[in-house]
Scaffold this motif. Structure first.
Motif, PDB file in Angstrom:
ATOM      1  N   VAL A 114     -13.393   3.003  -3.154  1.00 44.94           N
ATOM      2  CA  VAL A 114     -13.070   1.855  -4.015  1.00 44.94           C
ATOM      3  C   VAL A 114     -13.844   0.610  -3.590  1.00 44.94           C
ATOM      4  N   GLU A 115     -14.018   0.436  -2.292  1.00 43.59           N
ATOM      5  CA  GLU A 115     -14.729  -0.748  -1.799  1.00 43.59           C
ATOM      6  C   GLU A 115     -16.191  -0.778  -2.224  1.00 43.59           C
ATOM      7  N   ASN A 116     -16.742   0.397  -2.553  1.00 44.14           N
ATOM      8  CA  ASN A 116     -18.161   0.468  -2.901  1.00 44.14           C
ATOM      9  C   ASN A 116     -18.402   0.645  -4.390  1.00 44.14           C
ATOM     10  N   LEU A 117     -17.330   0.568  -5.201  1.00 51.42           N
ATOM     11  CA  LEU A 117     -17.517   0.680  -6.640  1.00 51.42           C
ATOM     12  C   LEU A 117     -18.300  -0.511  -7.166  1.00 51.42           C
ATOM     13  N   ALA A 118     -19.012  -0.256  -8.254  1.00 49.33           N
ATOM     14  CA  ALA A 118     -19.727  -1.362  -8.895  1.00 49.33           C
ATOM     15  C   ALA A 118     -18.702  -2.353  -9.414  1.00 49.33           C
ATOM     16  N   PRO A 119     -19.006  -3.651  -9.350  1.00 48.14           N
ATOM     17  CA  PRO A 119     -18.070  -4.640  -9.882  1.00 48.14           C
ATOM     18  C   PRO A 119     -17.853  -4.431 -11.366  1.00 48.14           C
ATOM     19  N   SER A 120     -16.700  -4.869 -11.832  1.00 51.84           N
ATOM     20  CA  SER A 120     -16.397  -4.728 -13.246  1.00 51.84           C
ATOM     21  C   SER A 120     -17.493  -5.379 -14.072  1.00 51.84           C
ATOM     22  N   THR A 121     -17.892  -4.662 -15.108  1.00 51.66           N
ATOM     23  CA  THR A 121     -18.960  -5.185 -15.950  1.00 51.66           C
ATOM     24  C   THR A 121     -18.533  -6.504 -16.577  1.00 51.66           C
ATOM     25  N   THR A 122     -19.418  -7.463 -16.508  1.00 53.27           N
ATOM     26  CA  THR A 122     -19.122  -8.758 -17.116  1.00 53.27           C
ATOM     27  C   THR A 122     -18.871  -8.563 -18.602  1.00 53.27           C
ATOM     28  N   ARG A 123     -17.840  -9.177 -19.068  1.00 52.02           N
ATOM     29  CA  ARG A 123     -17.483  -9.024 -20.481  1.00 52.02           C
ATOM     30  C   ARG A 123     -18.650  -9.492 -21.346  1.00 52.02           C
ATOM     31  N   ARG A 124     -19.092  -8.630 -22.222  1.00 49.11           N
ATOM     32  CA  ARG A 124     -20.230  -8.957 -23.046  1.00 49.11           C
ATOM     33  C   ARG A 124     -19.849  -9.992 -24.095  1.00 49.11           C
ATOM     34  N   THR A 125     -20.761 -10.893 -24.346  1.00 45.72           N
ATOM     35  CA  THR A 125     -20.519 -11.938 -25.341  1.00 45.72           C
ATOM     36  C   THR A 125     -21.666 -12.008 -26.341  1.00 45.72           C
ATOM     37  N   ASP A 126     -22.545 -10.983 -26.325  1.00 45.02           N
ATOM     38  CA  ASP A 126     -23.688 -11.041 -27.236  1.00 45.02           C
ATOM     39  C   ASP A 126     -23.224 -11.012 -28.682  1.00 45.02           C
ATOM     40  N   CYS A 127     -23.835 -11.839 -29.505  1.00 45.43           N
ATOM     41  CA  CYS A 127     -23.496 -11.905 -30.920  1.00 45.43           C
ATOM     42  C   CYS A 127     -24.612 -12.664 -31.636  1.00 45.43           C
ATOM     43  N   LEU A 128     -24.617 -12.573 -32.956  1.00 39.05           N
ATOM     44  CA  LEU A 128     -25.556 -13.340 -33.762  1.00 39.05           C
ATOM     45  C   LEU A 128     -25.032 -14.757 -33.928  1.00 39.05           C
ATOM     46  N   GLU A 129     -25.843 -15.720 -33.581  1.00 38.73           N
ATOM     47  CA  GLU A 129     -25.487 -17.095 -33.891  1.00 38.73           C
ATOM     48  C   GLU A 129     -25.733 -17.323 -35.379  1.00 38.73           C
ATOM     49  N   ALA A 130     -25.028 -18.276 -35.944  1.00 44.56           N
ATOM     50  CA  ALA A 130     -25.157 -18.538 -37.381  1.00 44.56           C
ATOM     51  C   ALA A 130     -26.612 -18.789 -37.755  1.00 44.56           C
ATOM     52  N   ALA A 131     -27.341 -19.526 -36.916  1.00 43.70           N
ATOM     53  CA  ALA A 131     -28.725 -19.863 -37.225  1.00 43.70           C
ATOM     54  C   ALA A 131     -29.643 -18.649 -37.147  1.00 43.70           C
ATOM     55  N   GLN A 132     -29.186 -17.548 -36.498  1.00 44.13           N
ATOM     56  CA  GLN A 132     -30.031 -16.370 -36.328  1.00 44.13           C
ATOM     57  C   GLN A 132     -29.830 -15.338 -37.436  1.00 44.13           C
ATOM     58  N   VAL A 133     -28.795 -15.514 -38.231  1.00 42.26           N
ATOM     59  CA  VAL A 133     -28.450 -14.492 -39.212  1.00 42.26           C
ATOM     60  C   VAL A 133     -29.589 -14.264 -40.197  1.00 42.26           C
ATOM     61  N   ALA A 134     -30.205 -15.340 -40.698  1.00 43.33           N
ATOM     62  CA  ALA A 134     -31.256 -15.193 -41.714  1.00 43.33           C
ATOM     63  C   ALA A 134     -32.443 -14.401 -41.175  1.00 43.33           C
ATOM     64  N   ALA A 135     -32.903 -14.746 -39.974  1.00 44.32           N
ATOM     65  CA  ALA A 135     -34.049 -14.035 -39.400  1.00 44.32           C
ATOM     66  C   ALA A 135     -33.699 -12.579 -39.126  1.00 44.32           C
ATOM     67  N   TRP A 136     -32.507 -12.346 -38.573  1.00 47.81           N
ATOM     68  CA  TRP A 136     -32.083 -10.970 -38.301  1.00 47.81           C
ATOM     69  C   TRP A 136     -32.035 -10.171 -39.588  1.00 47.81           C
ATOM     70  N   TRP A 137     -31.419 -10.741 -40.608  1.00 47.26           N
ATOM     71  CA  TRP A 137     -31.255 -10.036 -41.876  1.00 47.26           C
ATOM     72  C   TRP A 137     -32.603  -9.677 -42.486  1.00 47.26           C
ATOM     73  N   GLN A 138     -33.529 -10.645 -42.513  1.00 44.55           N
ATOM     74  CA  GLN A 138     -34.823 -10.395 -43.128  1.00 44.55           C
ATOM     75  C   GLN A 138     -35.579  -9.293 -42.398  1.00 44.55           C
ATOM     76  N   CYS A 139     -35.568  -9.344 -41.070  1.00 41.39           N
ATOM     77  CA  CYS A 139     -36.311  -8.337 -40.304  1.00 41.39           C
ATOM     78  C   CYS A 139     -35.664  -6.966 -40.401  1.00 41.39           C
ATOM     79  N   VAL A 140     -34.350  -6.897 -40.498  1.00 40.75           N
ATOM     80  CA  VAL A 140     -33.665  -5.620 -40.716  1.00 40.75           C
ATOM     81  C   VAL A 140     -33.989  -5.095 -42.104  1.00 40.75           C
ATOM     82  N   ASP A 141     -34.016  -6.017 -43.094  1.00 39.88           N
ATOM     83  CA  ASP A 141     -34.316  -5.631 -44.460  1.00 39.88           C
ATOM     84  C   ASP A 141     -35.733  -5.061 -44.591  1.00 39.88           C
ATOM     85  N   GLU A 142     -36.643  -5.518 -43.765  1.00 41.63           N
ATOM     86  CA  GLU A 142     -38.040  -5.115 -43.857  1.00 41.63           C
ATOM     87  C   GLU A 142     -38.366  -3.867 -43.038  1.00 41.63           C
ATOM     88  N   LEU A 143     -37.363  -3.274 -42.395  1.00 41.55           N
ATOM     89  CA  LEU A 143     -37.599  -2.049 -41.630  1.00 41.55           C
ATOM     90  C   LEU A 143     -38.103  -0.938 -42.539  1.00 41.55           C
TER      91      LEU A 143
END
Length: 452
Positions: free
Chosen positions: A242-271
């Motif tokens: 137990v002492e050598n276990l990897a620390p608990s994974t940091t809670r992920r907070t990745d997400c699309l910011e409002a300003a990124q939605v348009a660029a993400w959408w367009q590039c996904v649409d163009e796949l």
């Protein structure tokens, strides 16, 4: 009294000194009985039994607690008379001591069988039990493994040596594979510590996850009567591990910011991969888990009443509204089998769109964003759109807070306005204008002027 001749058949009513000749002449002279006995004068209790089929054997017979004890010593062709007398005297000593030789033999046989069973049990390996665990095990309060977790269990114990799906070479054995060769009784704190330290050199987080999975296996074995005595349920909880276990994974907070939605959408649409493009947008518009969307079938898409029924992690399935844009998007996909997001691969459906998503993210200039980040984005964008937390949670398949809303599940009709509200907010950020009167698939993009 006339002395019997040596050629006469022995009289079974008399006690005689057994001889080879007397035994040879002995017959069962009556058809009314299946067997007859000739008693020996030198070893009390010794008899020769002859059946009406002519089979002869030495037997021992005596009384113990008013019960007749009879025990076959052996065939007269295999035993000499003196050997039979010696065995009869040994059995007589047991009778004098109050021991039933038949019961003694049964006990000895039972003890030997138990010893053999214990030795066999000690030799049962983890690898022999692991398939049973995959087949019969299940998580807490669930009826069965979820397909993705079951696949992870199999991968963790895989022997490796398969050609890699990406890149050159072959796969390495899963972290749990070395444990399969251990006897279950040999899974101790020390054995697991040695295994964990070796696997941690290749990757501590992966070794930690493998250990957590193996703990579940040990809990299952401890719950089974046939394996309970062999299982050290707490072997994986040793302080040195137990002492050598990897620390608990940091809670992920990745997400699309409002300003990124348009660029993400367009590039996904163009796949170039239209199925992957539609799949990624469906993830954002529903907030569903990636496997839930990937496994969506046409049978569970109700265009008439605008509903989707998807597999749910917490329960068998959940039904959510089919929002207007998503309905038109799905209608553009060709029907190539039962799955909405069909693929020519073995599964018949999309299984991994990470490469397509990575391409879109690179083109959009957006850093790391997981599929679960898209799910998280739906929740955050839903809040920004003004939808109630309980409605967002119900669409996503979360268990909403009863304290926050006095939560009661909403009907599909009650969820529908909030689903459309969230979708409209996302489309507005993406610069997409939905023509509600258009035929399925006729979606007009305002921001970059393309039509689909």
């Amino acid at each position: 009294m006339v002395r019997p001749r040596k050629t006469d058949v022995p009289d079974t009513t008399r006690v005689i000194d057994l001889t080879a000749g007397a035994i040879e002449r002995l017959t069962c002279r009556t058809d009314s009985k299946a067997q007859a006995f000739l008693r020996d004068a030198k070893a009390p209790g010794l008899r020769v039994r002859v059946t009406n089929t002519g089979h002869k054997a030495f037997v021992f017979e005596a009384k113990l607690n008013r019960q007749t004890i009879r025990r076959t010593i052996g065939d007269v062709r295999a035993w000499t008379i003196e050997q039979a007398r010696t065995e009869a005297r040994r059995l007589a000593v047991l009778i004098d001591a109050g021991i039933n030789p038949n019961e003694q033999e049964r006990q000895q046989q039972a003890a030997a069988a138990a010893e053999q069973a214990a030795a066999a049990a000690q030799a049962v390996t983890v690898g022999a039990i692991w398939p049973l665990y995959l087949e019969n095990g299940k998580p807490k309060r669930k009826e069965a493994w979820k397909p993705r977790y079951r696949a992870d269990l199999e991968a963790m114990a895989a022997p490796g040596g398969e050609p890699k799906k990406r890149g050159q070479g072959v796969t390495r054995p899963g972290p749990l594979h070395p444990l399969l060769a251990l006897p279950l009784a040999g899974v101790t704190e020390d054995a697991l510590q040695v295994w964990f330290e070796r696997e941690a050199q290749a990757g501590r987080h992966q070794a930690t996850r493998a250990l957590m999975m193996f703990r579940g296996f040990l809990r299952w074995c401890a719950s089974r009567p046939e394996y309970r005595a062999l299982t050290d349920r707490d072997a994986g909880k040793a302080p040195a591990i137990v002492e050598n276990l990897a620390p608990s994974t940091t809670r992920r907070t990745d997400c699309l910011e409002a300003a990124q939605v348009a660029a993400w959408w367009q590039c996904v649409d163009e796949l170039g991969n239209r199925t992957a493009s539609a799949y990624l947008r469906a993830l954002l518009l529903t907030g569903a888990r990636r496997e839930e969307v990937a496994a969506l079938t046409w049978a569970n898409v109700d265009f008439q009443w605008r509903k989707l029924t998807i597999a749910d992690k917490a329960s068998d399935s959940r039904t959510i509204p089919l929002s207007p844009y998503l309905a038109q998007l799905l209608a553009t996909l060709p029907r190539q089998g039962p799955f909405v997001f069909a693929s020519t691969g073995k599964a018949g459906r999309i299984t991994d769109a990470r490469a397509s998503h990575a391409t879109a993210l690179q083109r959009a200039g957006i850093g790391h964003l997981t599929f679960h980040g898209l799910r998280r984005s739906f929740s955050l964008l839903g809040e920004a759109a003004g939808a109630p937390a309980g409605a967002i949670a119900q669409i996503m398949g979360h268990r909403p807070s009863a304290v926050a809303e006095g939560y009661r599940p909403r009907s599909i009709d009650a969820l529908r306005p909030y689903s459309a509200q969230i979708e409209a907010h996302i489309l507005a950020l993406a610069g997409v204008q939905l023509d509600a009167q258009a035929e399925p698939g006729k979606l007009r993009i305002v921001a970059h002027g393309n039509s689909q």
